[in-house]
Design a protein around this motif. Structure first.
Motif, short mmCIF file in Angstrom:
data_model
loop_
_atom_site.label_atom_id
_atom_site.label_comp_id
_atom_site.label_asym_id
_atom_site.label_seq_id
_atom_site.Cartn_x
_atom_site.Cartn_y
_atom_site.Cartn_z
N LYS A 54 0.81 -1.22 0.00
CA LYS A 54 0.00 0.00 0.00
C LYS A 54 0.85 1.28 0.00
O LYS A 54 0.62 2.16 -0.84
CB LYS A 54 -0.97 -0.01 1.18
CG LYS A 54 -2.02 1.08 1.09
CD LYS A 54 -2.88 1.17 2.35
CE LYS A 54 -3.69 -0.07 2.58
NZ LYS A 54 -4.62 0.09 3.74
N PRO A 55 1.84 1.43 0.90
CA PRO A 55 2.69 2.63 0.81
C PRO A 55 3.44 2.71 -0.51
O PRO A 55 3.66 3.82 -1.03
CB PRO A 55 3.67 2.46 1.98
CG PRO A 55 2.98 1.55 2.94
CD PRO A 55 2.17 0.62 2.10
N LEU B 38 -6.97 12.08 6.59
CA LEU B 38 -7.44 10.73 6.89
C LEU B 38 -8.38 10.79 8.09
O LEU B 38 -8.74 11.87 8.56
CB LEU B 38 -6.26 9.79 7.14
CG LEU B 38 -4.96 10.36 7.76
CD1 LEU B 38 -5.17 10.79 9.17
CD2 LEU B 38 -3.84 9.39 7.62
N GLU C 66 -6.98 5.40 10.50
CA GLU C 66 -7.45 4.41 9.55
C GLU C 66 -6.71 4.61 8.23
O GLU C 66 -6.76 5.70 7.66
CB GLU C 66 -8.95 4.56 9.32
CG GLU C 66 -9.81 4.09 10.47
CD GLU C 66 -9.99 2.58 10.50
OE1 GLU C 66 -9.48 1.91 9.56
OE2 GLU C 66 -10.61 2.08 11.44
N ALA C 67 -6.04 3.58 7.76
CA ALA C 67 -5.32 3.68 6.49
C ALA C 67 -6.18 3.23 5.32
O ALA C 67 -5.69 3.06 4.21
CB ALA C 67 -4.04 2.85 6.55
N ILE D 197 -6.97 7.51 2.41
CA ILE D 197 -5.93 8.52 2.64
C ILE D 197 -5.82 9.42 1.42
O ILE D 197 -5.72 8.95 0.28
CB ILE D 197 -4.55 7.87 2.89
CG1 ILE D 197 -4.61 6.88 4.06
CG2 ILE D 197 -3.51 8.94 3.18
CD1 ILE D 197 -3.29 6.17 4.31
N TRP E 71 7.45 6.15 5.74
CA TRP E 71 6.40 5.14 5.57
C TRP E 71 6.83 4.09 4.55
O TRP E 71 6.73 2.89 4.79
CB TRP E 71 5.11 5.84 5.11
CG TRP E 71 3.85 5.04 5.28
CD1 TRP E 71 3.55 4.17 6.28
CD2 TRP E 71 2.70 5.07 4.42
NE1 TRP E 71 2.28 3.65 6.11
CE2 TRP E 71 1.74 4.19 4.97
CE3 TRP E 71 2.39 5.76 3.26
CZ2 TRP E 71 0.49 3.97 4.39
CZ3 TRP E 71 1.14 5.56 2.68
CH2 TRP E 71 0.21 4.68 3.24
N ASP F 151 0.81 -1.06 7.84
CA ASP F 151 0.87 0.28 7.25
C ASP F 151 0.18 1.31 8.13
O ASP F 151 0.62 2.46 8.26
CB ASP F 151 0.23 0.27 5.86
CG ASP F 151 -1.23 -0.19 5.89
OD1 ASP F 151 -1.50 -1.28 6.42
OD2 ASP F 151 -2.10 0.53 5.37
N GLN F 152 -0.90 0.89 8.76
CA GLN F 152 -1.69 1.77 9.61
C GLN F 152 -0.90 2.16 10.87
O GLN F 152 -0.94 3.31 11.31
CB GLN F 152 -2.98 1.04 9.99
CG GLN F 152 -4.04 1.87 10.64
CD GLN F 152 -5.39 1.19 10.55
OE1 GLN F 152 -5.99 1.10 9.48
NE2 GLN F 152 -5.88 0.68 11.66
N MET G 298 1.97 4.74 9.83
CA MET G 298 1.43 6.06 9.53
C MET G 298 0.95 6.74 10.81
O MET G 298 1.12 7.96 10.99
CB MET G 298 0.29 5.95 8.52
CG MET G 298 -0.33 7.30 8.13
SD MET G 298 0.81 8.42 7.28
CE MET G 298 0.66 7.85 5.59
N SER G 299 0.36 5.98 11.72
CA SER G 299 -0.11 6.54 12.99
C SER G 299 1.05 7.11 13.80
O SER G 299 0.97 8.21 14.36
CB SER G 299 -0.83 5.47 13.81
OG SER G 299 -1.99 5.00 13.16
#
Length: 371
Positions: free
Chosen positions: A193-194, A235, A268-269, A272, A288, A322-323, A326-327
């Motif tokens: 995803k990133p 997000l 929540e990813a 975005i 990320w 990933d979430q 990013m958090s």
């Protein structure tokens, strides 16, 4: 905290101390951490604050707590926290970051007002993503005639691929797993995803990522797009604290203290908005993506078994990949003003059980028209 230089890139390792953990996931905590806590309690110079997690179903039990010293804090200024993020290790990402557009120069996308919409799916989410595409066609497309929508295939069958190409009204792409480290192939690690986000951001400058479960409630999104252009990232907040839903190995790799994130809700990813500028690329996307490319940061062997956050107990009782990363990045940057990156209002919903055989219905309509 220590640092070293290698090929003009800074790396950092640190000892996480001044904390006590209530663990029930079989992870041994550094003895230095415990001894510091006991000594400080005896001297009476500091106060412990215990964070507990519970819900209306009582799923997490009485052992789900994290005790931290009240004076554990983020760095005082935005610039100091910015520098802290810039010191995250690059790990295994160094051979890839230049090709991905993460080394500069970072061009701002000043002329772009509407993002490229992006999603990805494998066969196990094929019915779910069809419902998403139907939603886009009915709700969003009528408001944006020239909307660009990219669909990434991360594991479809040949038949499913052909159906997407025929009915999606999008650009079909097969994700190039062969270009990246072996662990990226494990879909439950969500490292793809990133990478997809950065590939599209590097090409177009403005992108909207949607998990297959995203359903738009309105097609009038101009205000949302304008906010994303202004702030660089938008997000929504998720559930429990990042400290509980992130594996301790990830905190250790980044040199972060889980105590700082015990009461910080994860983001929540699934949805975005990202706008390319120097700050977004260097401070959000580079760490990320670097973490996604490094086995032992976002993903590590066995971590895919810990994605479920139900019926678990203790600090780091599950891991959100990933979430989680990013958090951590965004809370360190915006802990004093987190509302800056949040989406105000309700533009969409998450409907993981919502599925459709939309492509089959389009096939039937097409056949009926021919007859």
């Amino acid at each position: 905290m220590f640092s070293r230089n290698n090929s003009n890139i800074s790396f950092r390792t640190s000892i996480i101390s001044n904390c006590t953990y209530s663990l029930s996931v079989g992870i041994k905590v550094d003895e230095f951490c415990y001894s510091m806590s006991r000594q400080s309690e005896i001297n009476g110079h500091r106060t412990l604050k215990t964070y507990s997690v519970s819900d209306s179903y009582g799923r997490f039990g009485v052992h789900n707590s994290l005790s931290c010293w009240e004076d554990n804090k983020f760095r005082e200024t935005f610039e100091e926290n910015l520098q802290f993020i810039h010191m995250y290790p690059y790990g295994d990402s160094i051979p890839y970051i230049q090709e991905l557009g993460l080394t500069g120069p970072f061009m701002e996308s000043s002329a772009i007002k509407i993002p490229v919409f992006v999603t990805a799916a494998s066969s196990n989410h094929f019915l779910e993503v069809q419902a998403q595409i139907k939603n886009l066609h009915n709700i969003v497309y009528p408001n944006y005639i020239n909307l660009k929508f990219i669909f990434y295939d991360i594991g479809l069958s040949e038949t499913e691929k052909e159906m997407v190409k025929k009915h999606c009204r999008c650009e079909y792409r097969s994700f190039p797993f062969e270009k990246f480290p072996e662990h990226v192939k494990f879909l439950n690690g969500y490292t793809f995803k990133p990478l997809i986000a950065q590939i599209v951001l590097n090409e177009y400058g403005f992108m909207l990522w949607m998990d297959a479960s995203v359903r738009f409630l309105t097609g009038k999104l101009d205000n949302l797009f304008q906010m994303a252009v202004k702030d660089g990232v938008k997000l929504i907040l998720g559930g429990l604290g990042v400290g509980y839903r992130t594996d301790p190995l990830t905190f250790k790799y980044l040199g972060e203290d889980p105590c700082l994130y015990a009461d910080k809700n994860e983001i929540e990813a699934s949805f975005i908005l990202l706008y390319r500028n120097h700050f977004t690329i260097e401070t959000i996307m580079r760490p990320w993506v670097s973490c996604a490319l490094t086995s032992g940061c976002m993903y590590f062997p066995g971590s895919q078994k810990r994605i479920s956050c139900y019926n678990q107990k203790g600090l780091g009782f599950c891991h959100r990949f990933d979430q989680s990363i990013m958090s951590i990045i965004l809370w360190r940057l915006y802990h004093a003003n987190f509302g800056k990156v949040l989406i105000p209002g309700i533009f969409f919903d998450i409907q993981k059980e919502n599925t459709s055989r939309y492509f089959e219905s389009l096939e039937k309509k097409s056949s009926a028209t021919v007859v």
